[in-house]
Design an enzyme around this catalytic site. Structure first.
Site, short mmCIF file in Angstrom:
data_model
loop_
_atom_site.label_atom_id
_atom_site.label_comp_id
_atom_site.label_asym_id
_atom_site.label_seq_id
_atom_site.Cartn_x
_atom_site.Cartn_y
_atom_site.Cartn_z
CG ASP A 124 -0.30 -0.29 2.53
OD1 ASP A 124 0.85 0.16 2.73
OD2 ASP A 124 -0.90 -0.98 3.37
CG HIS A 139 5.19 -9.31 -0.84
ND1 HIS A 139 4.27 -9.81 0.03
CD2 HIS A 139 6.21 -10.20 -0.86
CE1 HIS A 139 4.71 -10.97 0.54
NE2 HIS A 139 5.89 -11.21 0.02
CB CYS A 171 9.03 0.27 -25.83
SG CYS A 171 8.35 -0.80 -24.54
CB THR A 210 3.06 -10.11 9.50
OG1 THR A 210 3.23 -11.23 8.63
CG2 THR A 210 4.19 -10.08 10.50
CG ASN A 235 -1.12 -10.52 15.09
OD1 ASN A 235 -2.34 -10.56 15.18
ND2 ASN A 235 -0.46 -10.91 14.01
N PRO A 236 -3.27 -8.87 17.54
CG PRO A 236 -5.21 -8.11 16.48
CD PRO A 236 -3.72 -8.04 16.42
P1 NAD Z 1 -2.24 -11.64 6.79
O1 NAD Z 1 -3.57 -11.15 6.31
O2 NAD Z 1 -1.83 -13.03 6.48
O3 NAD Z 1 -2.14 -11.44 8.36
C1 NAD Z 1 -2.55 -10.23 8.95
C2 NAD Z 1 -2.21 -10.31 10.41
O4 NAD Z 1 -2.55 -9.06 10.99
C3 NAD Z 1 -2.98 -11.40 11.17
O5 NAD Z 1 -2.07 -12.15 11.94
C4 NAD Z 1 -3.94 -10.60 12.05
O6 NAD Z 1 -4.18 -11.24 13.29
C5 NAD Z 1 -3.19 -9.31 12.24
N1 NAD Z 1 -4.01 -8.14 12.53
C6 NAD Z 1 -5.29 -7.90 12.19
N2 NAD Z 1 -5.66 -6.69 12.63
C7 NAD Z 1 -4.59 -6.14 13.24
C8 NAD Z 1 -4.35 -4.89 13.88
N3 NAD Z 1 -5.29 -3.95 13.96
N4 NAD Z 1 -3.11 -4.67 14.38
C9 NAD Z 1 -2.13 -5.61 14.31
N5 NAD Z 1 -2.32 -6.81 13.71
C10 NAD Z 1 -3.52 -7.07 13.19
O7 NAD Z 1 -1.20 -10.58 6.25
P2 NAD Z 1 0.36 -10.70 5.97
O8 NAD Z 1 0.99 -11.55 7.01
O9 NAD Z 1 0.83 -9.30 5.79
O10 NAD Z 1 0.41 -11.45 4.57
C11 NAD Z 1 -0.56 -11.11 3.61
C12 NAD Z 1 -0.09 -10.95 2.19
O11 NAD Z 1 -1.06 -10.18 1.47
C13 NAD Z 1 1.17 -10.20 2.05
O12 NAD Z 1 1.86 -10.89 1.08
C14 NAD Z 1 0.79 -8.80 1.53
O13 NAD Z 1 1.62 -8.47 0.43
C15 NAD Z 1 -0.59 -8.92 1.01
N6 NAD Z 1 -1.53 -7.89 1.53
C16 NAD Z 1 -1.15 -6.58 1.58
C17 NAD Z 1 -2.01 -5.62 2.14
C18 NAD Z 1 -1.59 -4.19 2.20
O14 NAD Z 1 -0.72 -3.77 1.45
N7 NAD Z 1 -2.17 -3.37 3.10
C19 NAD Z 1 -3.26 -6.00 2.63
C20 NAD Z 1 -3.61 -7.37 2.54
C21 NAD Z 1 -2.74 -8.29 1.99
ZN ZN Z 2 8.77 0.13 -22.41
#
Ligand code: NAD
Ligand code: ZN
Length: 276
Positions: A124, A139, A171, A210, A235-236
């Site tokens: 993001d 990523h 291109c 994460t 992490n919650p």
């Molecule tokens: P995930 O969705 O697998 O895990 C999210 C984690 O965040 C969970 O463990 C959850 O319990 C925790 N969580 C939820 N609410 C929270 C809060 N308010 N505060 C702290 N923690 C909280 O996400 P990941 O581990 O980042 O992997 C997901 C993949 O998807 C990544 O590869 C990422 O590139 C992509 N992704 C990116 C975005 C973004 O850019 N915002 C959003 C969703 C997914």
């Molecule tokens: Zn090009």
């Protein structure tokens, strides 16, 4: 999605002693690594992996395919319009949201700790937008675009002026977002940068919002632990790292980081110069 503010929502109660101890460690640290995932941006209203507007969770009725197929490298080669359609949805979600206090505090910590590295899986761009200067977005970032044929690149604030799928002004080949699609390998340059940072070591390592499923996310925490450096998880929910870390804060990222920041400022005589 997490974090709705309904009347039945359970209030997180933070353990003040735990927060205070983490703030103390941060006040002494000369280097810190913050590994972040979708959870930190959940506090900005962006759904986590299990629910980008329902994208990741359900089969899309229109295309009838799982998101892992729709957002894959193979689809980019065959039907870039399909990939762009879904990436555009993600971008629209980001456009209507802003970095939260948690992102801001990680940026503000740079004024206090000599070497701060943010290693994020998020695409993001919120860490960069909040002002963090040493961000390794493993990523990629949906705002970075690149040509699929030549070396043309551009960073855009949003997709408002793009025609889909966009073509290279140099291109005419298809332009793609510089993110790691499903089935694609991790990009080498940021990964090497991260490896170099890991090799230098950190005084303290955080895993924030994460699920820590990828080995490259869990490894720095395990490594720090084996070197007896303090490790923290925010992490919650519980993850595979929850049992490993020295300190675990079971609450949302924004709330936990805000509490740590307030405690840290209280410990530092230069508090007023440490920003908001
Ligand atoms: P995930 O969705 O697998 O895990 C999210 C984690 O965040 C969970 O463990 C959850 O319990 C925790 N969580 C939820 N609410 C929270 C809060 N308010 N505060 C702290 N923690 C909280 O996400 P990941 O581990 O980042 O992997 C997901 C993949 O998807 C990544 O590869 C990422 O590139 C992509 N992704 C990116 C975005 C973004 O850019 N915002 C959003 C969703 C997914
Ligand atoms: Zn090009």
């Amino acid at each position: 999605m997490t974090g709705g503010a309904g009347p039945t929502r359970r209030r997180d109660t933070l353990d003040r002693k735990l927060i205070d101890e983490i703030a103390r460690l941060l006040s002494q640290a000369k280097s810190a690594l913050f590994i972040t995932g979708a959870g930190i941006s959940a506090d900005s209203g962006l759904p986590t992996y299990r629910g980008i507007g329902g994208l990741y969770d359900r089969r899309n009725p229109e295309d009838g395919l799982p998101i892992e197929t729709l957002l894959s490298g193979e689809m980019m080669a065959r039907r870039p319009d399909v990939v762009w359609k879904y990436i555009h949805e993600v971008e629209l979600a980001c456009r209507s949201a802003v970095p939260n206090r948690g992102h801001e505090i990680l940026a503000l910590l740079e004024e206090h700790i000599a070497r701060v590295v943010v290693f994020t899986q998020n695409v993001d761009g919120f860490h960069r937008q909040a002002g963090s200067t040493n961000v390794i977005a493993i990523h990629g970032d949906i705002h970075d675009l690149r040509c699929t044929r030549c070396d043309w690149r551009q960073t855009v604030p949003d997709y408002a002026t793009l025609a889909f799928p966009p073509s290279c002004p140099r291109c005419r080949a298809v332009v793609r977002p510089d993110v790691v699609l499903f089935g694609e390998p991790l990009p080498e340059a940021p990964f090497q940068r991260f490896e170099a940072e890991i090799a230098r070591g950190f005084d303290i390592v955080f895993s924030i919002g994460t699920s820590a499923l990828f080995p490259y996310v869990a490894r720095p925490v395990l490594l720090a632990k084996s070197e007896r450096r303090p490790t923290v998880e925010i992490n919650p929910a519980t993850t595979d790292l929850s049992e490993v870390v020295d300190f675990r804060i079971a609450s949302g990222a924004r709330q936990a980081l805000r509490a740590i920041w307030i405690a840290l400022k209280g410990k530092n005589p230069r508090a007023t110069r440490l920003g908001r």
